[in-house]
Design a protein around this motif. Structure first.
Motif, short mmCIF file in Angstrom:
data_model
loop_
_atom_site.label_atom_id
_atom_site.label_comp_id
_atom_site.label_asym_id
_atom_site.label_seq_id
_atom_site.Cartn_x
_atom_site.Cartn_y
_atom_site.Cartn_z
N ARG A 28 62.15 65.01 25.29
CA ARG A 28 62.58 63.70 25.82
C ARG A 28 61.65 62.57 25.37
NH1 ARG A 28 67.40 65.38 26.61
NH2 ARG A 28 67.98 63.51 27.75
N GLU A 29 60.78 62.83 24.40
CA GLU A 29 59.92 61.76 23.88
C GLU A 29 60.76 60.83 23.02
OE1 GLU A 29 55.63 64.02 23.87
OE2 GLU A 29 56.86 64.14 22.07
N ALA A 30 60.49 59.53 23.14
CA ALA A 30 61.39 58.55 22.53
C ALA A 30 60.64 57.43 21.82
CB ALA A 30 62.29 57.96 23.59
N VAL A 31 61.38 56.78 20.91
CA VAL A 31 60.89 55.62 20.17
C VAL A 31 61.95 54.54 20.26
CG1 VAL A 31 60.17 54.75 17.91
CG2 VAL A 31 59.71 57.13 18.51
N LEU A 32 61.51 53.31 20.45
CA LEU A 32 62.44 52.18 20.48
C LEU A 32 62.06 51.23 19.35
CD1 LEU A 32 64.75 51.06 22.33
CD2 LEU A 32 62.98 49.74 23.50
N ILE A 33 63.05 50.85 18.56
CA ILE A 33 62.78 49.96 17.42
C ILE A 33 63.45 48.61 17.67
CG2 ILE A 33 63.13 49.62 14.93
CD1 ILE A 33 63.19 52.68 14.62
N ASP A 34 62.68 47.55 17.52
CA ASP A 34 63.14 46.16 17.60
C ASP A 34 63.89 45.81 18.90
OD1 ASP A 34 62.00 45.26 15.25
OD2 ASP A 34 63.76 45.67 14.01
N PRO A 35 63.24 45.99 20.04
CA PRO A 35 63.89 45.53 21.28
C PRO A 35 63.86 43.99 21.37
CG PRO A 35 61.66 46.26 21.75
CD PRO A 35 61.89 46.55 20.29
N VAL A 36 64.85 43.45 22.06
CA VAL A 36 64.99 41.99 22.22
C VAL A 36 64.71 41.65 23.68
CG1 VAL A 36 66.62 40.05 22.04
CG2 VAL A 36 66.72 41.94 20.38
N LEU A 37 63.99 40.57 23.89
CA LEU A 37 63.59 40.21 25.26
C LEU A 37 64.80 40.13 26.21
CD1 LEU A 37 61.16 39.37 27.02
CD2 LEU A 37 61.59 37.01 26.35
N GLU A 38 65.89 39.55 25.74
CA GLU A 38 67.07 39.35 26.60
C GLU A 38 67.74 40.67 27.01
OE1 GLU A 38 66.29 37.43 24.14
OE2 GLU A 38 66.35 35.39 24.97
N THR A 39 67.49 41.74 26.28
CA THR A 39 68.17 43.00 26.59
C THR A 39 67.21 44.10 27.07
OG1 THR A 39 68.19 43.31 24.19
CG2 THR A 39 70.27 42.73 25.21
N VAL A 40 66.05 43.67 27.55
CA VAL A 40 65.05 44.63 28.03
C VAL A 40 65.60 45.49 29.17
CG1 VAL A 40 62.93 44.69 29.42
CG2 VAL A 40 62.95 43.45 27.26
N GLU A 41 66.32 44.86 30.12
CA GLU A 41 66.82 45.63 31.26
C GLU A 41 67.82 46.69 30.80
OE1 GLU A 41 65.44 45.51 34.17
OE2 GLU A 41 64.19 43.79 33.60
N ARG A 42 68.70 46.31 29.88
CA ARG A 42 69.67 47.28 29.35
C ARG A 42 68.94 48.47 28.73
NH1 ARG A 42 72.05 45.66 23.71
NH2 ARG A 42 69.88 46.18 23.25
N ASP A 43 67.93 48.19 27.92
CA ASP A 43 67.21 49.26 27.22
C ASP A 43 66.47 50.16 28.21
OD1 ASP A 43 68.17 47.83 25.11
OD2 ASP A 43 66.23 47.17 24.35
N LEU A 44 65.83 49.54 29.20
CA LEU A 44 65.09 50.33 30.19
C LEU A 44 66.02 51.22 31.01
CD1 LEU A 44 62.51 47.67 31.42
CD2 LEU A 44 61.96 49.81 30.25
#
Ligand SMILES: [Fe+2]
Length: 354
Positions: A28-44
């Protein structure tokens, strides 16, 4: 391409930016590439729903069109942020260099330096996928007219680094403005009108010179913010209610470790049935509070708390009179905090009284 990968391609429509979430299904280890401030909640939310442990938050470059979500997500997950060593982003946890390998579970992402759109652009390659940021786009490339851009460097990056990858590597760009999601190295070698189908370096330079693009809308905001990992220069973002700045319990929970939390109740209330917020300081509303605040720098961000928000509202007003600018009252106080079942603690009050 390995089938054993959790993979999400996410889209932010205002700037047409792709964010990528990759994870090992076993560890379950993960990497996130190029997150955008406006979509932080969606990603989290997605990271939580997938039950992932985020290890790395990577930015392909210092973006000019949007603010990175890297710092917000780092604060909420404990993951490390990574950006090129050449980007001058001193707040990043990892200064990435060409050839460096980032492991998550049984997977590896290899760092490829692909400058040209900016002087510090990176691509990431792993499991037959290449995340090209703004170096190589689908049937296009990033622009080269600001942030030390260079059409010569970009042409070399694409031809020497990206077009030498296995031709069936799937290309995942940083943006797409025409509805594409993926391509392949082979397709871009054949059909990319700027750098594919036998286009020379001088053809490319000519094309880029003639582009005449408008500056991105957010460039003056985005570049300085991204140089500090997308950190907000002010953490609290209060609403003014009856002349008093206020934050919600959720807002406070998100920045608990970054602001000073002062509980202005009486000592006997600090460990009563409502308990208190972990890390908060008990400074009862009276001359004790004034003395406590007097020695603090006026830039200090403070949230005041009491039982329901009345006494802490007066404390907030007092701090404003003393010259503090980044202060707020907690809406609904400890009663509301407890209703939301947010974390509290209770212990020997004498240890905590300041
Ligand atoms: Fe860019």
């Amino acid at each position: 391409m390995k089938p054993d990968l959790i993979f999400h391609q996410l889209f932010e429509p205002e700037t047409s930016t792709y964010t990528y979430l990759l994870a090992d299904p076993l560890t379950r280890e993960a990497v996130l590439i190029d997150p955008v401030l406006e979509t932080v909640e969606r990603d989290l939310k997605l990271i939580e729903e997938e039950g992932l442990r985020l290890l790395y938050i990577l930015d392909t470059h210092v973006h000019a069109d949007h603010i990175t979500g890297a710092d917000q997500i780092r604060r909420r997950t404990g993951a490390k942020t990574g950006v090129s060593s050449k980007a001058g982003v001193t707040c990043a946890d990892l200064a990435l260099v060409d050839g460096q390998e980032l492991r998550y579970g049984s997977h590896v992402l290899r760092v490829l330096e692909t400058p040209g759109h900016t002087n510090s652009c990176l691509s990431f390659y792993g499991d037959g996928r290449v995340f090209t940021g703004d170096a190589l786009l689908i049937r296009g490339t990033g622009r080269t007219d600001f942030q030390q851009g260079s059409s010569d460097k970009l042409y070399d990056s694409i031809h020497q680094k990206l077009f030498t990858l296995p031709i069936d590597s799937v290309v995942y760009p940083g943006h797409d403005y025409r509805g594409h999601t993926t391509s392949s190295i082979e397709m871009e070698m054949k059909f990319n009108p700027r750098v594919g189908s036998g286009k020379s370096k001088s053809d490319f330079a000519q094309t880029m010179k003639e582009l005449k693009l408008a500056q991105p809308k957010k460039i003056h905001l985005a570049v300085p913010a991204n140089l500090i990992c997308g950190k907000k220069t002010q953490i609290l973002n209060p609403q003014i209610v009856n002349g008093v700045p206020e934050v919600t319990a959720k807002d406070l929970q998100n920045c608990l470790d970054e602001v000073l939390v002062i509980d202005v109740r009486q000592p006997e209330e600090f460990n009563n049935e409502l308990a208190h917020i972990p890390g908060s300081h008990l400074v009862t509303l009276c001359s004790e509070l004034t003395r406590y605040l007097e020695v603090l720098p006026r830039e200090q961000e403070i949230v005041f708390i009491c039982r329901t928000g009345a006494r802490s509202g007066r404390a907030t007003e007092e701090s404003l009179r003393m010259g503090f600018k980044k202060v707020a009252n907690l809406q609904g106080g400890m009663v509301h905090w407890n209703e939301l079942k947010l974390p509290t603690e209770r212990h020997n009050q004498r240890e905590r009284v300041v």
